[in-house]
Design a protein around this motif. Structure first.
Motif, short mmCIF file in Angstrom:
data_model
loop_
_atom_site.label_atom_id
_atom_site.label_comp_id
_atom_site.label_asym_id
_atom_site.label_seq_id
_atom_site.Cartn_x
_atom_site.Cartn_y
_atom_site.Cartn_z
N LYS A 1 0.69 -1.22 -0.02
CA LYS A 1 0.04 0.05 0.23
C LYS A 1 0.80 1.25 0.13
CE LYS A 1 -4.06 -2.28 2.02
NZ LYS A 1 -4.40 -2.95 3.19
N ALA A 2 2.20 1.20 0.24
CA ALA A 2 3.14 2.28 0.21
C ALA A 2 3.08 3.16 -1.18
CB ALA A 2 4.54 1.93 0.49
N ASP A 3 3.17 4.30 -0.98
CA ASP A 3 3.29 5.18 -2.19
C ASP A 3 4.93 5.32 -2.47
OD1 ASP A 3 3.71 7.15 -4.22
OD2 ASP A 3 2.48 8.66 -3.10
N ALA A 4 5.42 4.16 -3.01
CA ALA A 4 6.74 4.06 -3.21
C ALA A 4 7.63 5.41 -3.90
CB ALA A 4 7.21 3.00 -4.26
N GLN A 5 6.98 6.29 -4.58
CA GLN A 5 7.81 7.29 -5.18
C GLN A 5 7.89 8.35 -4.27
OE1 GLN A 5 9.18 7.65 -8.63
NE2 GLN A 5 10.15 8.98 -7.07
N SER A 6 6.79 8.44 -3.43
CA SER A 6 6.89 9.64 -2.42
C SER A 6 7.98 9.13 -1.34
CB SER A 6 5.38 9.43 -1.75
OG SER A 6 5.51 10.52 -0.49
N ASP A 7 7.86 7.83 -0.95
CA ASP A 7 8.81 7.27 0.19
C ASP A 7 10.23 7.56 -0.58
OD1 ASP A 7 6.58 6.32 1.72
OD2 ASP A 7 6.90 4.17 1.08
N ILE A 8 10.57 7.04 -1.85
CA ILE A 8 11.88 7.61 -2.15
C ILE A 8 12.26 8.85 -2.33
CG2 ILE A 8 13.40 6.94 -4.62
CD1 ILE A 8 11.79 4.53 -4.89
N ASN A 9 11.37 9.64 -2.55
CA ASN A 9 11.74 11.33 -2.51
C ASN A 9 11.81 11.55 -1.27
OD1 ASN A 9 10.83 11.19 -5.37
ND2 ASN A 9 9.02 12.18 -5.03
N LYS A 10 11.42 11.17 -0.33
CA LYS A 10 11.75 11.38 1.17
C LYS A 10 13.14 11.05 1.44
CE LYS A 10 6.66 11.60 2.52
NZ LYS A 10 5.90 10.87 3.34
N LEU A 11 13.50 9.65 1.01
CA LEU A 11 14.85 9.17 1.31
C LEU A 11 15.73 9.73 0.68
CD1 LEU A 11 13.88 5.37 0.86
CD2 LEU A 11 14.56 6.43 2.89
N VAL A 12 15.78 10.38 -0.60
CA VAL A 12 16.61 11.35 -1.30
C VAL A 12 16.90 12.35 -0.21
CG1 VAL A 12 17.22 12.61 -3.31
CG2 VAL A 12 16.13 10.36 -3.37
N ALA A 13 15.88 13.22 0.06
CA ALA A 13 16.06 14.42 0.92
C ALA A 13 16.66 13.84 2.23
CB ALA A 13 14.70 14.86 1.21
N GLN A 14 16.42 12.89 2.69
CA GLN A 14 17.25 12.42 4.02
C GLN A 14 18.71 11.92 3.79
OE1 GLN A 14 15.11 9.29 6.27
NE2 GLN A 14 16.84 8.91 7.50
N ALA A 15 18.73 11.54 2.72
CA ALA A 15 20.37 10.85 2.05
C ALA A 15 20.84 12.12 2.12
CB ALA A 15 20.17 10.13 0.99
N ILE B 1 21.39 5.29 -0.85
CA ILE B 1 20.00 4.57 -0.84
C ILE B 1 20.06 3.12 -1.56
CG2 ILE B 1 17.45 4.56 -1.24
CD1 ILE B 1 17.87 7.64 -1.66
N MET B 2 19.68 2.05 -0.52
CA MET B 2 19.65 0.93 -1.07
C MET B 2 18.33 0.46 -1.17
SD MET B 2 21.40 -1.89 -1.85
CE MET B 2 22.98 -1.54 -1.34
N ASN C 1 25.68 3.51 6.20
CA ASN C 1 26.02 3.76 4.91
C ASN C 1 24.85 4.21 4.16
OD1 ASN C 1 29.14 4.00 4.77
ND2 ASN C 1 28.78 1.84 5.49
N TYR C 2 23.62 3.35 4.49
CA TYR C 2 22.62 3.45 3.46
C TYR C 2 21.41 3.75 4.25
CZ TYR C 2 25.53 0.63 0.26
OH TYR C 2 26.73 0.20 -0.28
N LEU C 3 20.22 4.37 3.53
CA LEU C 3 18.94 4.27 3.99
C LEU C 3 18.44 3.27 3.03
CD1 LEU C 3 18.11 8.10 3.56
CD2 LEU C 3 18.72 6.96 5.73
N TYR C 4 17.71 2.25 3.68
CA TYR C 4 17.37 0.98 3.21
C TYR C 4 15.75 1.19 2.78
CZ TYR C 4 18.39 -4.04 2.07
OH TYR C 4 18.53 -5.13 1.53
#
Length: 195
Positions: free
Chosen positions: A68-82, A89-90, A121-124
């Motif tokens: 049910k996750a919004d993968a694109q939104s989750d990845i965008n947030k991870l990029v900002a955090q990274a 990001i792994m 080293n990664y956000l997983y």
């Protein structure tokens, strides 16, 4: 007349011998057929036992993928955090249906040196691929690596979200699990480069 009787006797003997050989061949075919049937039953039983064992193992493992996750939104947030944390990001693409995906997740989480290496080293992220949510747009963006390599497949992004590597998982396997040395080498190869 004796010659004729002798020839007739030889002919009858040859015919009887040929019929015996034919009967033996038929019995051998029946035996082989029964042996094959037993082998097929044995193979089917082995397959069922393996399926049952895999289902039991799968039931016990954590389910990290969220259909049910919004993968694109989750990845965008991870990029900002990274960017803030200086990590890569792994992305582990797969699904809760995939025993090897669940095994890899469990292996990393329960192997202290791998968990430490990843956490440092990664956000997983576990990118779901399932009938419920194929995340087609996200997978297309990364070249649909699951279609090429199967699952799990790993997509490594730098801190800016740029894809820097795609890794198939079978090269990390060893026996019925994963190789510590191969997995460590993979994670070490793609850690963030210090500027």
């Amino acid at each position: 007349m004796k010659k004729m009787s002798l020839i007739a006797l030889l002919a009858l003997s040859s015919l009887a011998f040929a019929q015996k050989i034919d009967k033996i061949d038929k019995l051998e075919k029946v035996k082989n057929s029964n042996d094959k049937a037993l082998l097929v039953k044995s193979d089917a039983a082995d397959l069922e036992a393996k399926k049952k064992a895999a289902a039991e193992e799968k039931a016990k493992l954590p389910k990290p993928y969220n259909p049910k996750a919004d993968a694109q939104s989750d990845i965008n947030k991870l990029v900002a955090q990274a960017k803030k944390e200086g990590k890569n990001i792994m992305i582990q693409a797969g699904g809760n249906w995939c025993i090897w995906c669940l095994r890899f997740n469990q292996y990393v989480q329960s192997t202290p040196e791998l968990k430490k290496l990843v956490d440092k080293n990664y956000l997983y992220y576990h990118l779901n691929y399932s009938p419920d949510n194929k995340n087609e747009k996200v997978f297309t963006e990364y070249g649909n690596p699951g279609e090429k390599f199967g699952y799990p497949v790993f997509i490594v992004l730098d801190k800016n979200g740029k894809m820097i590597h795609v890794q198939q998982s079978d090269v990390l396997e060893e026996g019925k699990g994963y190789s510590l040395e191969k997995t460590k080498a993979f994670f070490n190869k793609w850690i963030p480069q210090k500027s």
